[in-house]
Write a protein that holds these residues in place. Sequence first.
Motif, PDB file in Angstrom:
ATOM      1  N   GLU A  99       0.805  -1.220   0.000  1.00 12.54           N
ATOM      2  CA  GLU A  99       0.000   0.000   0.000  1.00 12.54           C
ATOM      3  C   GLU A  99       0.842   1.275   0.000  1.00 12.54           C
ATOM      4  OE1 GLU A  99       0.496  -1.240   4.338  1.00 12.54           O
ATOM      5  OE2 GLU A  99       0.150  -2.212   2.390  1.00 12.54           O
ATOM      6  N   LYS A 100       2.118   1.160   0.299  1.00 12.04           N
ATOM      7  CA  LYS A 100       2.994   2.339   0.320  1.00 12.04           C
ATOM      8  C   LYS A 100       3.928   2.409  -0.879  1.00 12.04           C
ATOM      9  CE  LYS A 100       3.180   2.961   5.345  1.00 12.04           C
ATOM     10  NZ  LYS A 100       4.079   3.099   6.530  1.00 12.04           N
ATOM     11  N   MET A 101       3.855   1.429  -1.762  1.00 11.71           N
ATOM     12  CA  MET A 101       4.840   1.354  -2.834  1.00 11.71           C
ATOM     13  C   MET A 101       4.416   2.132  -4.072  1.00 11.71           C
ATOM     14  SD  MET A 101       6.879  -0.096  -0.979  1.00 11.71           S
ATOM     15  CE  MET A 101       8.222  -0.003  -2.135  1.00 11.71           C
ATOM     16  N   LEU A 138       5.682   1.205  -7.480  1.00 13.48           N
ATOM     17  CA  LEU A 138       7.081   0.806  -7.385  1.00 13.48           C
ATOM     18  C   LEU A 138       7.184  -0.710  -7.234  1.00 13.48           C
ATOM     19  CD1 LEU A 138       8.344   3.560  -4.918  1.00 13.48           C
ATOM     20  CD2 LEU A 138       8.671   3.485  -7.403  1.00 13.48           C
ATOM     21  N   LYS A 139       8.192  -1.276  -7.843  1.00  4.94           N
ATOM     22  CA  LYS A 139       8.346  -2.729  -7.825  1.00  4.94           C
ATOM     23  C   LYS A 139       9.007  -3.208  -6.542  1.00  4.94           C
ATOM     24  CE  LYS A 139       8.749  -3.261 -12.852  1.00  4.94           C
ATOM     25  NZ  LYS A 139       9.612  -3.731 -13.967  1.00  4.94           N
ATOM     26  N   VAL A 140       8.623  -4.391  -6.123  1.00 10.22           N
ATOM     27  CA  VAL A 140       9.298  -5.118  -5.056  1.00 10.22           C
ATOM     28  C   VAL A 140       9.647  -6.488  -5.627  1.00 10.22           C
ATOM     29  CG1 VAL A 140       9.078  -6.087  -2.730  1.00 10.22           C
ATOM     30  CG2 VAL A 140       8.014  -3.878  -3.264  1.00 10.22           C
ATOM     31  N   PRO A 141      10.908  -6.916  -5.568  1.00 12.15           N
ATOM     32  CA  PRO A 141      11.980  -6.317  -4.763  1.00 12.15           C
ATOM     33  C   PRO A 141      12.479  -4.977  -5.286  1.00 12.15           C
ATOM     34  CG  PRO A 141      12.848  -8.106  -6.115  1.00 12.15           C
ATOM     35  CD  PRO A 141      11.351  -8.151  -6.256  1.00 12.15           C
ATOM     36  N   HIS A 142      12.972  -4.186  -4.337  1.00 17.77           N
ATOM     37  CA  HIS A 142      13.691  -2.951  -4.638  1.00 17.77           C
ATOM     38  C   HIS A 142      15.030  -3.355  -5.227  1.00 17.77           C
ATOM     39  CE1 HIS A 142      16.307   0.422  -2.732  1.00 17.77           C
ATOM     40  NE2 HIS A 142      15.987   0.733  -3.973  1.00 17.77           N
ATOM     41  N   MET A 143      15.269  -2.997  -6.476  1.00 20.46           N
ATOM     42  CA  MET A 143      16.467  -3.461  -7.174  1.00 20.46           C
ATOM     43  C   MET A 143      17.086  -2.315  -7.949  1.00 20.46           C
ATOM     44  SD  MET A 143      16.764  -6.573  -9.976  1.00 20.46           S
ATOM     45  CE  MET A 143      16.029  -7.722  -8.803  1.00 20.46           C
TER      46      MET A 143
END
Length: 214
Positions: A114-116, A124-129
């Motif tokens: 919810e914060k990405m 924003l994508k996860v993983p942060h890469m």
Amino acid sequence: MEKIAIVDYGMGNLHSVTKAFELVAEGRADVVLTADPAVVAAADKVVFPGQGAMPDCMRHLDESGLKAEVLKAASERPFLGICVGAQLLFARSEEGPTESLGVFPGEVVRFPPEKMHDAAGHKLKVPHMGWNEMFVKHAHPLWKGIADGERFYFVHSYHFAGADDIAVIESAYPYRFAAAVARDNIFAIQCHPEKSAGAGLQLLKNFVGWDGRQ
């Protein structure tokens, strides 16, 4: 000559960590990659890297017989945790969930969906890469010669939480989070200094010369 032991418990890209340390040691230290608890016990400094899922890392650490020596090293000698090796130093992780080493209080948490979003509302994508800025919260000897705002390389879906009192470096994705923590003889960093070009090599070089005091 001092000996730096890089702990091999079967998890992580250990070749790049070892080669990076060999490069920066410049004859000042003997760098050894080891799965032998006796070698870790005899080392002057210890590096604890790691990649992969937290439950697997903790299981491999238990099965390797290295857990006790890692904890002992973290209590008395210059100690560097990298990526999952840094995460394992906390009490627990949401991944699994997993009870980990408990050197630090607090836990490791997943980036919340919810914060990405960035400032423009893009997901924003996860993983942060990728490469991300690092902001100095408190000065530390391992950050000597590294500019505030320097970029380091990250690959992670989880980050340290409840670490405000030991956080020395922060990053943001999209909110601020502790990217490196330190206490006494321990420095633990979420990103990959061995993959972070000149700034990362400077951090490793600083560790080679560090006496474990802040």
